[in-house]
Design a protein around this motif. Structure first.
Motif, short mmCIF file in Angstrom:
data_model
loop_
_atom_site.label_atom_id
_atom_site.label_comp_id
_atom_site.label_asym_id
_atom_site.label_seq_id
_atom_site.Cartn_x
_atom_site.Cartn_y
_atom_site.Cartn_z
N CYS A 196 0.82 -1.22 0.00
CA CYS A 196 0.00 0.00 0.00
C CYS A 196 0.85 1.27 0.00
O CYS A 196 0.32 2.37 -0.12
CB CYS A 196 -0.95 0.00 1.19
SG CYS A 196 -2.32 -1.17 1.01
N ASP A 244 -10.05 0.99 -1.44
CA ASP A 244 -8.83 1.72 -1.79
C ASP A 244 -7.58 0.90 -1.50
O ASP A 244 -6.67 0.81 -2.33
CB ASP A 244 -8.77 3.05 -1.02
CG ASP A 244 -9.78 4.06 -1.56
OD1 ASP A 244 -10.32 3.83 -2.65
OD2 ASP A 244 -10.02 5.07 -0.87
N ARG A 269 -5.08 -0.67 -4.31
CA ARG A 269 -3.69 -0.20 -4.32
C ARG A 269 -2.73 -1.38 -4.25
O ARG A 269 -1.76 -1.46 -5.01
CB ARG A 269 -3.44 0.75 -3.16
CG ARG A 269 -2.06 1.44 -3.22
CD ARG A 269 -1.90 2.47 -2.10
NE ARG A 269 -2.94 3.46 -2.14
CZ ARG A 269 -3.89 3.63 -1.20
NH1 ARG A 269 -3.89 2.84 -0.14
NH2 ARG A 269 -4.79 4.55 -1.32
#
Length: 296
Positions: free
Chosen positions: A43, A77, A81
């Motif tokens: 991430c 998210d 990612r």
């Protein structure tokens, strides 16, 4: 990878199921620099670039991923990612270094509506965030132009981490009866099988000529042989398990066990391309399970 044996392999996700096994099977193929999430977090895209540029590997092997399939539905998210953007960054850095990348993807890139086993060029249509992220990662790697192998696998289990096998063994000690989905079909694949076949492929790369990577780059399916349902998998686990009392395993439909992430009904994938390209044959899922249970 056809140069001298003085090469560096950057291995991510070493604390995960597949990464743990790869740290062993890759020995002898180069100097393995194995990192876990604390050293390389998918991430953190800037950290990825920094680590790759510091290590300067000839090969990156990336089994790390956001693998919490249901949690991904509410943590979009982070999942996108780690599974979509991060592989693209690894590929870009590999291209910059003239290095190669091995990455792992999933049966969840398919929607599960095909009658037979999926082949590599079948239409993709992921039905959940996890599958969409993994497909985005595949496409980012291909777009980078780096030398790469993408291995799609399925239903991964092993003797460590969080997986169906260990969950069944835990629940089997706690309950007299278990309800397990019987209308989703796939190939339970031992993490050791994935690591062993990967090492066999890389051994070929080590001894091959300079054109090997450009000839072999692409997507390959890599799963155990044959297929079963989750219910069949659970029954086989308890057939091999050394338990004083074994639970009754009852088949149910997927609709009776709703999950945040939709799973494909058919996750079968053909290994024919893998066999043709590398001469490798994955063991039957039952034989691999027997070996894994013996190890446990």
């Amino acid at each position: 990878m056809s140069e001298s044996l003085d090469r560096t392999i950057l291995l991510t996700g070493v604390s995960g199921q597949v990464g743990f096994e790869l740290a062993r099977t890759l020995q002898g193929l180069g100097r393995v620099v194995a990192v876990d999430r604390s050293a390389l977090d998918l991430c953190d895209l800037d950290q990825i670039r920094r680590v790759v540029r510091e290590v300067r590997p000839a090969l990156i092997v990336n089994p790390a991923a956001y693998t919490a399939v249901d949690m991904a539905e509410s943590n979009i998210d982070a999942a996108m990612r780690a599974n979509g953007e991060a592989p693209g960054v690894l590929a870009e850095e590999a291209k910059r270094l003239n290095a190669a990348l091995i990455h792992y993807s999933t049966d969840y890139v398919f929607d599960g509506t095909k009658d037979g086993a999926y082949v590599e060029d079948d239409a993709v249509n992921p039905q959940n965030v996890y599958g969409k992220g993994k497909l985005a990662g595949e496409r980012a790697i291909a777009a980078s132009g780096c030398n790469h192998l993408i291995f799609r696998t399925s239903w991964v289990y092993g003797s460590r981490g969080k997986n169906f096998l260990l969950t069944m063994l835990r629940l089997g000690k706690e309950r007299d009866e278990l309800n397990v989905v019987a209308d989703q079909i796939g190939a339970p694949t031992w993490s050791v099988t994935i690591a062993a076949l990967t090492a066999n492929v890389l051994a070929q790369a080590v001894t091959a000529g300079d054109g090997w990577w450009s000839e072999k780059s692409g997507v390959y399916h890599l799963t155990a042989g044959d297929s079963t349902s989750w219910h069949g998998f659970a029954q086989a686990i308890f057939d091999y398990a050394w338990l004083d009392r074994k639970p009754v395993v009852k088949p149910i439909q997927a609709t009776a066990y709703p999950t945040p992430a939709k799973r494909p009904a058919n996750s079968r994938m053909s290994n024919d391309k893998l066999a043709s390209a590398f001469g490798l044959c994955a063991p039957d899922w039952r034989e691999a399970l027997r070996l894994c249970m013996a190890e446990l």
